[in-house]
Design a protein around this motif. Sequence first.
Motif, PDB file in Angstrom:
ATOM      1  N   ARG A  63       0.659  -1.305   0.307  1.00  0.00           N
ATOM      2  CA  ARG A  63       0.232  -0.124  -0.222  1.00  0.00           C
ATOM      3  C   ARG A  63       0.971   0.881  -0.105  1.00  0.00           C
ATOM      4  O   ARG A  63       0.893   2.716  -0.840  1.00  0.00           O
ATOM      5  CB  ARG A  63      -0.813  -0.541   1.201  1.00  0.00           C
ATOM      6  CG  ARG A  63      -1.968  -1.183   1.330  1.00  0.00           C
ATOM      7  CD  ARG A  63      -3.038  -1.057   0.349  1.00  0.00           C
ATOM      8  NE  ARG A  63      -2.587  -1.379  -0.792  1.00  0.00           N
ATOM      9  CZ  ARG A  63      -2.347  -1.376  -2.750  1.00  0.00           C
ATOM     10  NH1 ARG A  63      -2.878  -0.419  -2.367  1.00  0.00           N
ATOM     11  NH2 ARG A  63      -2.033  -1.806  -3.659  1.00  0.00           N
ATOM     12  N   THR A  66       1.616   1.994  -3.248  1.00  0.00           N
ATOM     13  CA  THR A  66       0.791   2.294  -4.176  1.00  0.00           C
ATOM     14  C   THR A  66       0.540   3.105  -3.582  1.00  0.00           C
ATOM     15  O   THR A  66       0.772   4.794  -4.165  1.00  0.00           O
ATOM     16  CB  THR A  66       0.073   1.843  -3.573  1.00  0.00           C
ATOM     17  OG1 THR A  66      -0.229   0.601  -4.099  1.00  0.00           O
ATOM     18  CG2 THR A  66      -1.654   2.299  -4.177  1.00  0.00           C
ATOM     19  N   ASP A  84      -5.238   2.055  -7.228  1.00  0.00           N
ATOM     20  CA  ASP A  84      -5.820   2.762  -6.508  1.00  0.00           C
ATOM     21  C   ASP A  84      -5.231   2.371  -4.528  1.00  0.00           C
ATOM     22  O   ASP A  84      -5.188   1.345  -4.357  1.00  0.00           O
ATOM     23  CB  ASP A  84      -7.011   3.546  -6.530  1.00  0.00           C
ATOM     24  CG  ASP A  84      -7.633   3.696  -7.548  1.00  0.00           C
ATOM     25  OD1 ASP A  84      -6.764   4.565  -8.271  1.00  0.00           O
ATOM     26  OD2 ASP A  84      -8.747   3.441  -9.029  1.00  0.00           O
ATOM     27  N   LEU A  85      -5.883   3.268  -3.941  1.00  0.00           N
ATOM     28  CA  LEU A  85      -5.732   3.042  -2.093  1.00  0.00           C
ATOM     29  C   LEU A  85      -7.482   3.479  -2.703  1.00  0.00           C
ATOM     30  O   LEU A  85      -7.808   3.948  -2.861  1.00  0.00           O
ATOM     31  CB  LEU A  85      -5.225   4.219  -1.638  1.00  0.00           C
ATOM     32  CG  LEU A  85      -4.966   3.629  -0.121  1.00  0.00           C
ATOM     33  CD1 LEU A  85      -4.208   2.540  -0.105  1.00  0.00           C
ATOM     34  CD2 LEU A  85      -4.332   4.934   0.659  1.00  0.00           C
ATOM     35  N   HIS A  86      -7.415   1.627  -1.494  1.00  0.00           N
ATOM     36  CA  HIS A  86      -9.220   1.935  -1.045  1.00  0.00           C
ATOM     37  C   HIS A  86      -9.880   1.952  -0.139  1.00  0.00           C
ATOM     38  O   HIS A  86      -9.090   1.648   1.215  1.00  0.00           O
ATOM     39  CB  HIS A  86      -9.959   0.509  -2.059  1.00  0.00           C
ATOM     40  CG  HIS A  86      -9.391   0.422  -3.227  1.00  0.00           C
ATOM     41  ND1 HIS A  86     -10.208   0.319  -4.255  1.00  0.00           N
ATOM     42  CD2 HIS A  86      -8.689  -0.332  -3.550  1.00  0.00           C
ATOM     43  CE1 HIS A  86     -10.129   0.787  -5.534  1.00  0.00           C
ATOM     44  NE2 HIS A  86      -8.259  -0.512  -4.897  1.00  0.00           N
ATOM     45  N   ALA A  87     -11.058   2.043   0.420  1.00  0.00           N
ATOM     46  CA  ALA A  87     -11.400   2.376   1.939  1.00  0.00           C
ATOM     47  C   ALA A  87     -11.050   1.595   2.743  1.00  0.00           C
ATOM     48  O   ALA A  87     -10.314   1.065   4.612  1.00  0.00           O
ATOM     49  CB  ALA A  87     -13.120   2.523   2.101  1.00  0.00           C
ATOM     50  N   SER A  88     -11.373  -0.007   2.297  1.00  0.00           N
ATOM     51  CA  SER A  88     -11.089  -1.038   2.421  1.00  0.00           C
ATOM     52  C   SER A  88      -9.791  -1.457   3.207  1.00  0.00           C
ATOM     53  O   SER A  88      -9.210  -2.010   4.440  1.00  0.00           O
ATOM     54  CB  SER A  88     -11.206  -1.803   1.727  1.00  0.00           C
ATOM     55  OG  SER A  88     -10.442  -2.764   0.807  1.00  0.00           O
ATOM     56  N   ASP A  89      -8.563  -0.977   2.194  1.00  0.00           N
ATOM     57  CA  ASP A  89      -7.499  -0.441   3.211  1.00  0.00           C
ATOM     58  C   ASP A  89      -7.070  -0.298   4.564  1.00  0.00           C
ATOM     59  O   ASP A  89      -6.765  -0.215   5.395  1.00  0.00           O
ATOM     60  CB  ASP A  89      -6.498   0.208   1.904  1.00  0.00           C
ATOM     61  CG  ASP A  89      -6.269  -0.574   0.655  1.00  0.00           C
ATOM     62  OD1 ASP A  89      -6.010  -1.719   0.440  1.00  0.00           O
ATOM     63  OD2 ASP A  89      -6.188   0.321  -0.268  1.00  0.00           O
ATOM     64  N   ASN A 146      -4.789  11.903  -3.390  1.00  0.00           N
ATOM     65  CA  ASN A 146      -6.208  10.997  -3.448  1.00  0.00           C
ATOM     66  C   ASN A 146      -6.596  11.440  -1.843  1.00  0.00           C
ATOM     67  O   ASN A 146      -5.414  11.261  -0.863  1.00  0.00           O
ATOM     68  CB  ASN A 146      -5.844  10.163  -3.639  1.00  0.00           C
ATOM     69  CG  ASN A 146      -6.991   8.679  -3.254  1.00  0.00           C
ATOM     70  OD1 ASN A 146      -7.446   8.835  -2.305  1.00  0.00           O
ATOM     71  ND2 ASN A 146      -7.026   8.332  -4.396  1.00  0.00           N
ATOM     72  N   HIS A 148      -7.917   9.117   0.129  1.00  0.00           N
ATOM     73  CA  HIS A 148      -7.551   8.290   1.099  1.00  0.00           C
ATOM     74  C   HIS A 148      -6.254   7.975   1.755  1.00  0.00           C
ATOM     75  O   HIS A 148      -6.020   7.059   2.854  1.00  0.00           O
ATOM     76  CB  HIS A 148      -8.051   7.138   0.218  1.00  0.00           C
ATOM     77  CG  HIS A 148      -9.179   6.586   0.001  1.00  0.00           C
ATOM     78  ND1 HIS A 148      -9.896   6.144  -1.018  1.00  0.00           N
ATOM     79  CD2 HIS A 148     -10.272   6.470   1.261  1.00  0.00           C
ATOM     80  CE1 HIS A 148     -11.267   6.314  -1.137  1.00  0.00           C
ATOM     81  NE2 HIS A 148     -11.339   6.399   0.479  1.00  0.00           N
ATOM     82  N   TYR A 152      -5.083   7.283   5.367  1.00  0.00           N
ATOM     83  CA  TYR A 152      -4.306   5.685   5.581  1.00  0.00           C
ATOM     84  C   TYR A 152      -2.980   6.128   6.208  1.00  0.00           C
ATOM     85  O   TYR A 152      -2.242   5.663   7.121  1.00  0.00           O
ATOM     86  CB  TYR A 152      -4.117   5.192   4.020  1.00  0.00           C
ATOM     87  CG  TYR A 152      -3.369   3.688   4.322  1.00  0.00           C
ATOM     88  CD1 TYR A 152      -4.200   3.006   3.934  1.00  0.00           C
ATOM     89  CD2 TYR A 152      -2.243   3.820   4.304  1.00  0.00           C
ATOM     90  CE1 TYR A 152      -3.557   1.725   4.096  1.00  0.00           C
ATOM     91  CE2 TYR A 152      -1.018   2.370   4.572  1.00  0.00           C
ATOM     92  CZ  TYR A 152      -2.397   1.363   4.424  1.00  0.00           C
ATOM     93  OH  TYR A 152      -0.903   0.055   4.792  1.00  0.00           O
TER      94      TYR A 152
END
Length: 182
Positions: A63, A66, A84-89, A146, A148, A152
């Motif tokens: 991550r 990324t 992409d970095l996601h909310a799930s990360d 981004n 996120h 993060y």
Amino acid sequence: MKIYTKTGDKGQTSLIGGTRVPKYHLRIETYGTVDELNSYVGLIMCQEIDERHKLLLKEIQDRLFTIGASLASDPEKSKMKIPDLHASDIELLEKEMDDMNEVLPALKHFVLPGGNTIVSYCHIARCVCRRAERLTVELSENSFVNEHVTIYLNRLSDYLFVLARKLNMDFKAEENIWIPRV
């Protein structure tokens, strides 16, 4: 393939997208700090710790790579598809912290860095993560970042703190608490 290109010999470097900027540019400082953080995460991962922690740290390294690619891209000129970095990360870090906190004693004092070497590595990584977060926030004031990414990094610094406490407990080391003098 040669590693050296000599294109940066005069203090300039290229962003993904081709834009040339000075090596002290805030975008370079930001993704360079994320790279530094990634190196410290790798150092923690190389220690004799539980395999579950190692697997998550490997995911965190992915991550962070990324994030670095995202930050190394010129948001106005890059046509390269960046992962992409996601909310799930972010949710994964939160879940891991919740799981560790279930077995940790309640936090009643501020914790000073230390306890043992591995725990100290976690605290160093946490501090570098906070610096990366501050730089990312500053960069986002003038350029696209981004959302996120900032979230993060904020969550990751918390995770590294909780991981330090958990590893301290795993190694049966006394927590290094701060008792203010009055």
